[in-house]
Write a protein that holds these residues in place. Sequence first.
Motif, mmCIF file in Angstrom:
data_model
loop_
_atom_site.group_PDB
_atom_site.id
_atom_site.type_symbol
_atom_site.label_atom_id
_atom_site.label_comp_id
_atom_site.label_asym_id
_atom_site.label_seq_id
_atom_site.Cartn_x
_atom_site.Cartn_y
_atom_site.Cartn_z
ATOM 1 N N ASN A 48 -18.684 23.146 -23.406
ATOM 2 C CA ASN A 48 -19.259 23.850 -22.270
ATOM 3 C C ASN A 48 -19.900 22.834 -21.312
ATOM 4 O OD1 ASN A 48 -19.982 26.375 -21.003
ATOM 5 N ND2 ASN A 48 -22.102 25.976 -21.616
ATOM 6 N N GLU A 49 -19.943 23.139 -20.030
ATOM 7 C CA GLU A 49 -20.621 22.273 -19.078
ATOM 8 C C GLU A 49 -22.120 22.297 -19.364
ATOM 9 O OE1 GLU A 49 -21.218 21.801 -14.251
ATOM 10 O OE2 GLU A 49 -19.550 22.981 -15.021
ATOM 11 N N VAL A 50 -22.761 21.115 -19.393
ATOM 12 C CA VAL A 50 -24.188 21.031 -19.680
ATOM 13 C C VAL A 50 -24.990 20.930 -18.389
ATOM 14 C CG1 VAL A 50 -23.883 20.009 -21.964
ATOM 15 C CG2 VAL A 50 -24.129 18.518 -19.985
ATOM 16 N N LYS A 51 -26.259 21.327 -18.457
ATOM 17 C CA LYS A 51 -27.174 21.211 -17.328
ATOM 18 C C LYS A 51 -27.974 19.925 -17.478
ATOM 19 C CE LYS A 51 -28.158 25.778 -15.681
ATOM 20 N NZ LYS A 51 -29.234 26.688 -15.307
ATOM 21 N N GLN A 52 -28.185 19.242 -16.362
ATOM 22 C CA GLN A 52 -28.997 18.046 -16.364
ATOM 23 C C GLN A 52 -30.418 18.436 -15.998
ATOM 24 O OE1 GLN A 52 -27.496 14.915 -13.900
ATOM 25 N NE2 GLN A 52 -29.032 13.458 -14.576
ATOM 26 N N GLY A 53 -31.371 17.882 -16.721
ATOM 27 C CA GLY A 53 -32.773 18.172 -16.455
ATOM 28 C C GLY A 53 -33.650 17.186 -17.205
ATOM 29 N N TYR A 54 -34.807 17.642 -17.660
ATOM 30 C CA TYR A 54 -35.775 16.774 -18.329
ATOM 31 C C TYR A 54 -36.422 17.517 -19.492
ATOM 32 C CZ TYR A 54 -35.314 14.105 -14.057
ATOM 33 O OH TYR A 54 -34.804 13.396 -13.016
ATOM 34 N N MET A 95 -12.840 12.490 -8.244
ATOM 35 C CA MET A 95 -13.626 12.113 -9.409
ATOM 36 C C MET A 95 -14.411 13.333 -9.889
ATOM 37 S SD MET A 95 -16.783 9.432 -9.802
ATOM 38 C CE MET A 95 -15.902 7.958 -9.461
ATOM 39 N N ASN A 96 -14.349 13.615 -11.182
ATOM 40 C CA ASN A 96 -15.042 14.753 -11.770
ATOM 41 C C ASN A 96 -16.214 14.244 -12.602
ATOM 42 O OD1 ASN A 96 -15.836 17.122 -12.914
ATOM 43 N ND2 ASN A 96 -13.862 17.623 -13.816
ATOM 44 N N ASP A 97 -17.455 14.524 -12.154
ATOM 45 C CA ASP A 97 -18.647 14.049 -12.841
ATOM 46 C C ASP A 97 -19.244 15.091 -13.769
ATOM 47 O OD1 ASP A 97 -18.438 11.621 -11.590
ATOM 48 O OD2 ASP A 97 -19.895 12.074 -10.036
ATOM 49 N N THR A 98 -18.489 16.138 -14.097
ATOM 50 C CA THR A 98 -18.973 17.179 -14.981
ATOM 51 C C THR A 98 -19.158 16.624 -16.387
ATOM 52 O OG1 THR A 98 -17.811 18.863 -13.708
ATOM 53 C CG2 THR A 98 -18.498 19.466 -15.920
ATOM 54 N N ILE A 99 -20.315 16.859 -16.958
ATOM 55 C CA ILE A 99 -20.593 16.416 -18.319
ATOM 56 C C ILE A 99 -20.458 17.615 -19.237
ATOM 57 C CG2 ILE A 99 -22.320 15.418 -19.862
ATOM 58 C CD1 ILE A 99 -23.413 13.928 -17.398
ATOM 59 N N ARG A 100 -19.744 17.425 -20.345
ATOM 60 C CA ARG A 100 -19.446 18.498 -21.274
ATOM 61 C C ARG A 100 -20.185 18.307 -22.597
ATOM 62 N NH1 ARG A 100 -16.884 22.619 -18.984
ATOM 63 N NH2 ARG A 100 -15.582 21.933 -17.273
ATOM 64 N N CYS A 101 -20.501 19.405 -23.225
ATOM 65 C CA CYS A 101 -21.161 19.403 -24.532
ATOM 66 C C CYS A 101 -20.193 18.848 -25.573
ATOM 67 C CB CYS A 101 -21.573 20.825 -24.892
ATOM 68 S SG CYS A 101 -22.269 20.975 -26.551
ATOM 69 N N PRO A 102 -20.650 17.929 -26.423
ATOM 70 C CA PRO A 102 -19.765 17.386 -27.455
ATOM 71 C C PRO A 102 -19.460 18.382 -28.578
ATOM 72 C CG PRO A 102 -21.961 16.464 -27.672
ATOM 73 C CD PRO A 102 -21.951 17.280 -26.409
#
Length: 70
Positions: free
Chosen positions: A12-18, A1-8
Amino acid sequence: MNDTIRCPECNNEVKQGYIFSSRRICWSESADSVFATYGSEELTNDAIFKINKIPAFRCEKCNLVIFKHK
């Protein structure tokens, strides 16, 4: 399973934060400058005692930030 979230926008792979702010963040459909935020749709509220952080995703390539409000 690939949980990588990509920019729409750029894929590009996005960073998770706040995201957070001591002031409110508002939404407008107009690019016109304003003197006050009265009547604007508030996405986040002013901080009173404690600043809340909102989960978000940020693309470092194209500077897009994605978050759910309210």
